[in-house]
Write a protein that holds these residues in place. Structure first.
Motif, short mmCIF file in Angstrom:
data_model
loop_
_atom_site.label_atom_id
_atom_site.label_comp_id
_atom_site.label_asym_id
_atom_site.label_seq_id
_atom_site.Cartn_x
_atom_site.Cartn_y
_atom_site.Cartn_z
N TYR A 42 1.47 -1.56 0.30
CA TYR A 42 0.08 -0.40 -0.15
C TYR A 42 0.78 1.54 0.00
O TYR A 42 0.71 2.16 -0.48
CB TYR A 42 -1.02 0.39 1.38
N HIS A 43 1.67 0.93 0.52
CA HIS A 43 2.84 2.43 0.55
C HIS A 43 3.83 2.79 0.16
O HIS A 43 3.45 3.84 -0.65
CB HIS A 43 3.93 2.30 2.07
N SER A 44 3.58 1.82 -0.99
CA SER A 44 4.78 1.85 -2.23
C SER A 44 3.67 2.84 -3.50
O SER A 44 4.02 3.52 -4.67
CB SER A 44 5.23 0.84 -3.14
N LEU A 45 1.77 2.71 -3.22
CA LEU A 45 1.01 3.02 -4.24
C LEU A 45 1.89 5.48 -4.72
O LEU A 45 1.65 5.94 -5.09
CB LEU A 45 -0.14 2.89 -3.89
N THR A 46 2.19 5.78 -2.90
CA THR A 46 2.56 6.74 -3.10
C THR A 46 3.14 7.47 -3.95
O THR A 46 3.11 8.30 -4.89
CB THR A 46 3.41 7.52 -1.95
N THR A 47 4.61 6.74 -4.91
CA THR A 47 4.91 7.01 -6.14
C THR A 47 4.25 6.79 -7.13
O THR A 47 4.94 6.82 -8.57
CB THR A 47 6.63 6.51 -6.21
N ILE A 99 -3.43 17.83 11.07
CA ILE A 99 -3.04 17.59 9.63
C ILE A 99 -1.23 18.57 10.02
O ILE A 99 -0.50 18.10 9.00
CB ILE A 99 -3.75 19.02 8.48
N GLY A 100 -1.54 18.93 11.45
CA GLY A 100 -0.40 20.29 11.07
C GLY A 100 0.90 19.65 11.43
O GLY A 100 2.40 19.42 10.92
N GLU A 101 0.33 18.02 12.16
CA GLU A 101 1.74 17.44 13.11
C GLU A 101 2.48 16.65 11.55
O GLU A 101 3.40 16.17 11.10
CB GLU A 101 1.29 16.57 13.70
N LEU A 102 1.28 16.28 10.92
CA LEU A 102 1.31 15.41 8.84
C LEU A 102 2.72 16.40 8.71
O LEU A 102 3.34 16.05 7.74
CB LEU A 102 0.51 15.04 8.79
N GLU A 103 1.75 17.53 8.09
CA GLU A 103 2.86 18.51 8.00
C GLU A 103 4.08 18.64 8.15
O GLU A 103 5.15 19.26 7.32
CB GLU A 103 1.88 19.85 7.27
N ARG A 104 4.30 18.51 9.45
CA ARG A 104 5.85 18.95 9.84
C ARG A 104 6.53 17.73 9.59
O ARG A 104 7.50 17.80 10.22
CB ARG A 104 5.44 19.50 11.74
N THR A 105 6.30 16.35 9.57
CA THR A 105 7.34 15.53 8.92
C THR A 105 8.63 15.67 8.50
O THR A 105 8.53 16.17 7.27
CB THR A 105 6.01 13.82 8.79
N ALA A 106 9.56 14.79 8.73
CA ALA A 106 10.73 15.80 8.10
C ALA A 106 10.38 14.39 7.32
O ALA A 106 10.75 15.86 5.93
CB ALA A 106 11.72 15.17 8.63
N SER A 107 10.07 13.29 6.49
CA SER A 107 9.54 13.07 5.39
C SER A 107 8.88 13.31 4.29
O SER A 107 9.06 13.23 3.45
CB SER A 107 9.62 11.31 5.31
N PHE A 108 7.62 13.49 4.51
CA PHE A 108 7.33 14.81 3.93
C PHE A 108 7.32 16.16 3.41
O PHE A 108 7.17 16.28 2.11
CB PHE A 108 5.90 14.94 4.87
N LYS A 109 8.20 16.83 4.13
CA LYS A 109 9.11 18.18 3.46
C LYS A 109 10.04 17.52 2.04
O LYS A 109 10.04 18.07 1.74
CB LYS A 109 9.46 18.75 4.65
N ASP A 110 10.38 16.51 2.79
CA ASP A 110 11.70 16.00 2.13
C ASP A 110 10.94 15.32 0.72
O ASP A 110 11.44 15.69 -0.55
CB ASP A 110 12.28 14.27 2.58
N LYS A 111 9.84 15.28 0.72
CA LYS A 111 8.89 14.30 -0.66
C LYS A 111 8.25 15.76 -1.23
O LYS A 111 8.56 15.78 -2.56
CB LYS A 111 7.52 13.69 0.28
N ILE A 112 8.30 17.01 -0.91
CA ILE A 112 7.53 18.08 -1.05
C ILE A 112 8.54 18.36 -2.02
O ILE A 112 8.72 18.70 -3.34
CB ILE A 112 7.07 18.43 -0.01
N ARG A 113 9.76 18.45 -1.63
CA ARG A 113 11.52 19.16 -1.96
C ARG A 113 11.33 17.98 -3.73
O ARG A 113 11.75 18.46 -4.31
CB ARG A 113 12.46 18.71 -1.88
N LYS A 114 11.07 16.40 -2.98
CA LYS A 114 11.54 15.36 -4.13
C LYS A 114 10.57 15.22 -5.30
O LYS A 114 10.77 15.19 -6.44
CB LYS A 114 12.22 14.40 -4.01
N GLN A 115 8.90 15.10 -5.07
CA GLN A 115 9.22 14.97 -5.72
C GLN A 115 6.87 15.95 -5.76
O GLN A 115 6.19 15.50 -6.12
CB GLN A 115 7.75 13.22 -5.64
#
Ligand code: TYM
Length: 329
Positions: A42-47, A99-115
């Motif tokens: 399921y997690h792999s579907l994000t990409t 939403i706030g705590e999810l948006e602050r997650t490092a992996s999410f911020k990283d993904k925003i940059r990468k994809q």
């Protein structure tokens, strides 16, 4: 008996980072614990993987898991998508993930940059699905690499919040675990950052000797130490970190000393490192090749795994539904 849960996304072949970060102790762990190891499809579907590739990616991880020493008689090994109870728990946990705590997650911020062209809700709620994977078996220990520490912290937060919200002591607070050893980050061969599946900086369990030599010989270094006991640069530190997990202690000490005395020859060090990696990966690679075509065996493993995982997942969902207040008419 402690319940252990660990997962790996089915987004490509497994590398040394996956192995030494999360899987190295699976073999030992399954002797004494109630272990659930799953393939996070399921997690792999994000990409947005191509449907044609999804199954073969899942199969590859399954085979590499087994080849690395998971014994399906001792552990439960299953596909995340074979357990829709996880998806239900994810939905329920999403109701008290903010939403706030999810948006602050490092992996999410990283993904925003990468994809940046694909910032989907699945990425935002990735830690909630991960928490569901763990809490569906009410696990206590989660073998993972250092990069997953924050996700585990969020999982504990969601578990505590659920308990508080419904005034129960239902979910345990799971913590990252590496069988008594500290959590680690295996760096890539490109001089900076961690080893990853798609960064082009990794050595995979499936790589043959020729490829491993080629990759290691091309690893980024520096122009060499100029002074005795000079501080070690990042690319060389990274190579030492990889040596720490694949080589003998004496080998590592030998090259560290050579570095400190300005006598190091990176070519020699890389040659030794490649040899040590090959020595370690060869038996795993052979096992992967042997298992890959044994469809009947793989089918049996997945079927048994699903059956075992269902028992614990259904129990959790039933109890969680009761706590939340769902009732039968
Ligand atoms: P994934 O597939 O990115 O990584 C799988 C495991 O490998 C570890 N890892 C590393 N450890 C050290 N150095 C590295 N360079 C390195 N690269 C990867 C990761 O820390 C991870 O333990 N979100 C998880 C998958 C997952 C999961 C779960 C894990 C989904 N649900 C529930 C545990 C429990 C992940 O990123 O997988």
């Amino acid at each position: 008996m402690t319940t252990v849960v660990s997962g790996i996304r089915s987004t490509g072949n497994l590398h040394l980072g996956n192995y030494f970060g999360a899987m190295k102790n699976f073999k030992k762990m399954q002797e004494k614990n109630n272990c659930y190891f799953f393939i996070a499809d399921y997690h792999s579907l994000t990409t947005h993987p191509n449907p044609k590739d999804l199954h073969s990616n899942v199969k590859q991880v399954l085979v590499e898991y087994l080849a690395s020493g998971i014994d399906p008689e001792k552990s439960t090994i299953y596909l995340q998508s074979d357990l829709p109870e996880t998806a239900e728990l994810y939905l329920l946990l999403n109701m008290n993930a903010y939403i706030g705590e999810l948006e602050r997650t490092a992996s999410f911020k990283d993904k925003i940059r990468k994809q940046s062209d694909n910032v989907n809700a699945g990425l935002l709620t990735y830690p909630v699905l991960m928490a569901a994977d763990i809490l569906i078996h009410n696990a206590l220990q989660v073998p993972v690499g250092k990069d997953q520490e924050q996700h585990l912290e969020m999982c504990r937060k969601f578990a505590k919040r659920f308990n508080r919200m419904y005034n129960v002591n239902y979910f345990k607070e799971p913590y990252p675990y590496n069988f008594g050893e500290k959590l680690i980050k295996i760096p890539g061969l490109d001089g900076t950052g961690k080893m990853g599946k798609s960064e082009g900086n990794g050595v995979f369990l499936m790589d043959d000797a020729k490829i491993i030599k080629k990759k290691v010989m091309r690893a980024v270094t520096d122009s060499g130490p100029k002074r005795k006991n000079q501080e070690v640069s990042e690319p060389i530190k990274n190579l030492f970190t990889i040596m720490e997990v694949v080589s003998e202690k004496e080998t590592l000490m030998f090259f560290k000393e050579k570095y400190a005395n300005c006598e190091i020859r990176y070519g020699d060090m890389k040659k030794q490192m490649a040899e040590d990696i090959i020595k370690f990966t060869t038996p795993i690679r052979e096992k992967i090749l042997e298992l890959y075509h044994n469809e009947a065996y793989l089918r049996k493993v997945v079927k048994n795994g699903q059956e075992k995982a269902k028992i614990s997942a259904q129990k959790t969902i039933k109890e969680v539904r009761e706590i939340i207040g769902f009732k039968k008419f």
